[in-house]
Motif scaffolding. Structure first.
Motif, PDB file in Angstrom:
ATOM      1  N   GLY A 111       0.806  -1.389  -0.023  1.00 19.67           N
ATOM      2  CA  GLY A 111      -0.053  -0.009   0.048  1.00 19.67           C
ATOM      3  C   GLY A 111       0.909   1.194  -0.021  1.00 19.67           C
ATOM      4  N   THR A 112       2.138   1.113   0.647  1.00 25.76           N
ATOM      5  CA  THR A 112       2.792   2.359   0.726  1.00 25.76           C
ATOM      6  C   THR A 112       3.378   2.590  -0.772  1.00 25.76           C
ATOM      7  N   SER A 160      -4.357  -1.656   0.091  1.00 33.54           N
ATOM      8  CA  SER A 160      -3.330  -2.435   0.606  1.00 33.54           C
ATOM      9  C   SER A 160      -3.809  -3.649   0.880  1.00 33.54           C
ATOM     10  N   LYS A 190      -5.585  -5.971   6.954  1.00 28.73           N
ATOM     11  CA  LYS A 190      -6.352  -5.412   6.170  1.00 28.73           C
ATOM     12  C   LYS A 190      -7.539  -6.603   5.719  1.00 28.73           C
TER      13      LYS A 190
HETATM   14  C1  LIG Z   1      -1.917  -0.248   5.989  1.00 26.55           C
HETATM   15  C2  LIG Z   1      -1.818   1.156   5.434  1.00 26.55           C
HETATM   16  C3  LIG Z   1      -1.259   1.717   4.542  1.00 26.55           C
HETATM   17  C4  LIG Z   1      -0.064   1.042   3.958  1.00 26.55           C
HETATM   18  O1  LIG Z   1      -0.159  -0.285   3.305  1.00 26.55           O
HETATM   19  P1  LIG Z   1       1.049  -1.067   3.515  1.00 26.55           P
HETATM   20  O2  LIG Z   1       0.605  -2.265   2.554  1.00 26.55           O
HETATM   21  O3  LIG Z   1       1.268  -1.640   4.633  1.00 26.55           O
HETATM   22  O4  LIG Z   1       2.313  -0.725   2.828  1.00 26.55           O
HETATM   23  C5  LIG Z   1      -1.356   2.870   3.929  1.00 26.55           C
HETATM   24  N1  LIG Z   1      -2.527   3.821   4.586  1.00 26.55           N
HETATM   25  C6  LIG Z   1      -3.363   3.327   5.507  1.00 26.55           C
HETATM   26  C7  LIG Z   1      -4.331   4.005   6.075  1.00 26.55           C
HETATM   27  C8  LIG Z   1      -3.027   1.795   5.910  1.00 26.55           C
HETATM   28  O5  LIG Z   1      -3.971   1.454   6.853  1.00 26.55           O
END
Ligand SMILES: *Cc1c(COP(=O)(O)O)cnc(C)c1O
Length: 397
Positions: A69-70, A190, A195
């Motif tokens: 997600g990053t 993500s 999640k």
């Molecule tokens: C989990 C999360 C991310 C980052 O996702 P990753 O897959 O861990 O890099 C970004 N924004 C929010 C709001 C999140 O909860």
């Protein structure tokens, strides 16, 4: 020893409950195993299948799978053209990645305050903070509830900024009848194990814009293209490719994609169960005056990732920390989402000061996240409600 007095006697449960947990079944194991003995471990057919599935689910025209997600937020910012001197507006009540993505591009995060009832970014505060330097807004669907997309799109586009929806919490949620992923200029997901749908790690960006899609694909993989229309020179032959921008390696493996595809087949049952649990919590907690239940906007048909318990400290003899510890003593391990981003030392050192977003800061001191995941049993849910009720009753003023 106050904790003992608050809890009083035996804990509600003798085994621990955590705030989140993935759900993996035989079909998931089979899907992953099949990829392991196939020809492609990365850049193969499972990536295409996942991207098509995400388009079908959300109604978005294009999907770009990536490593997490990053990285999804980073390539979305790069695709939006974010660079040094630009500003990006986001909420402080989020995981740091929603703001870090601005810093990765040399841009400056600007924090807008939340709505005290929905806990999502307040479009009125965004309107106050937006300037001619603002190139993007990262609006986070906190807990899974959609942000106020229509007002935010209007504000963003009036200022020639791009609206990026951070949908890390909100896969499966709809806004005004349209699935999250099809409304904002770009939406990121993500697939981290906490999640709703997981790939171990994984992420994706969705968009309806061909132009943004082409840029996302480029930045996902080194800024390298094999497509002649994006090349600056004539091709040397079939092997030829060009690096035309500075991208990263943010690719997803087919192993992850296979797991996510298999998990997406369960999204409906995940949604149904999460909605049942949220409804039961809401019903129980709306009868307790010392607790505030998160408000839902009518436009959002929410698949909730997090359930926030918000206490009213003025009505209790204990504060959030003591409440959190008392829940732990009942064997219910909560969490807190999130520490306001600009309270972190890294942001402090950049010059951000406490007090920028008072509503967000107040929320932070009053909330904790309760267990919410597919595999919670009805008894687990009742145990959580029992524990909360017991602690409130023992600490009522
Ligand atoms: C989990 C999360 C991310 C980052 O996702 P990753 O897959 O861990 O890099 C970004 N924004 C929010 C709001 C999140 O909860």
């Amino acid at each position: 020893m106050e904790q003992l007095a608050i809890n009083g006697g035996t804990p509600v449960r003798d085994t621990k409950l955590y705030y989140g947990h993935q759900y993996i079944d035989e079909a998931d194991v089979k899907a992953v195993s099949e990829v392991l003995v196939s020809d492609f471990l990365t850049c193969g057919p499972k990536i295409t299948e996942l991207e098509e599935k995400l388009c079908k689910l959300t109604g978005a025209k294009y999907a770009v799978a990536c490593s997490n997600g990053t990285s999804a937020l980073h390539i979305a910012c790069q695709a939006a053209g974010l660079t040094t001197g630009d500003e990006l507006i986001t909420t402080p009540i989020t995981f740091a990645a929603s703001a870090n993505c601005a810093l990765y591009c040399g841009a400056t995060p600007v924090f807008a305050d939340i709505n005290s009832e929905t806990y999502n970014i307040d479009p009125a505060s965004v309107a106050e903070k937006i300037t001619e330097k603002t190139k993007a807004i990262v609006a986070v669907d906190f807990t899974g509830q959609a942000v106020e997309l229509n007002p935010l799109l209007k504000i963003a586009h009036e200022h020639h900024a791009v609206l990026i929806e951070d949908g890390a919490h909100s896969i499966g949620t709809a806004y005004d009848g349209k699935m999250v992923g099809s409304v904002a200029d770009m939406t990121t997901f993500s697939f981290h194990p906490v999640k709703t749908v997981t790939g171990g790690e994984g992420g994706a960006v969705l968009t309806n814009s061909k132009e943004l899609y082409d840029r996302l694909v480029l930045f996902r993989s080194h800024g390298i293209t094999r497509d002649e229309q994006f090349m600056e020179h004539d091709s040397h032959g079939p092997w030829y490719y060009e690096q035309v921008a500075l991208g990263m390696n943010y690719r997803m493996t087919d192993i992850q994609a296979a797991l996510i595809c298999s998990q997406l087949d369960k999204l409906e049952i995940f949604q149904k169960r999460r909605k049942e649990i949220v409804a039961r919590y809401n019903e129980a907690f709306s009868e307790i005056p010392e607790i505030t239940v998160q408000k839902e906007i009518p436009e959002s048909d929410t698949t909730r990732h997090l359930y926030i318990l918000r206490i009213k400290p003025k009505l209790l003899t204990i504060d959030r920390k003591q409440f959190f510890e008392a829940m732990g003593a009942e064997n219910i391990c909560c969490n807190v989402h999130y520490i306001p981003v600009y309270w972190h030392p890294y942001y402090e050192h950049l010059g951000y000061q406490k007090g920028i977003c008072p509503k967000a800061e107040k929320l932070y001191t009053e909330m904790m996240s309760l267990p919410l995941y597919y595999a919670l049993s009805d008894q687990d849910v009742e145990d959580v409600i029992h524990a909360v009720t017991k602690i409130v009753e023992n600490s009522r003023k």
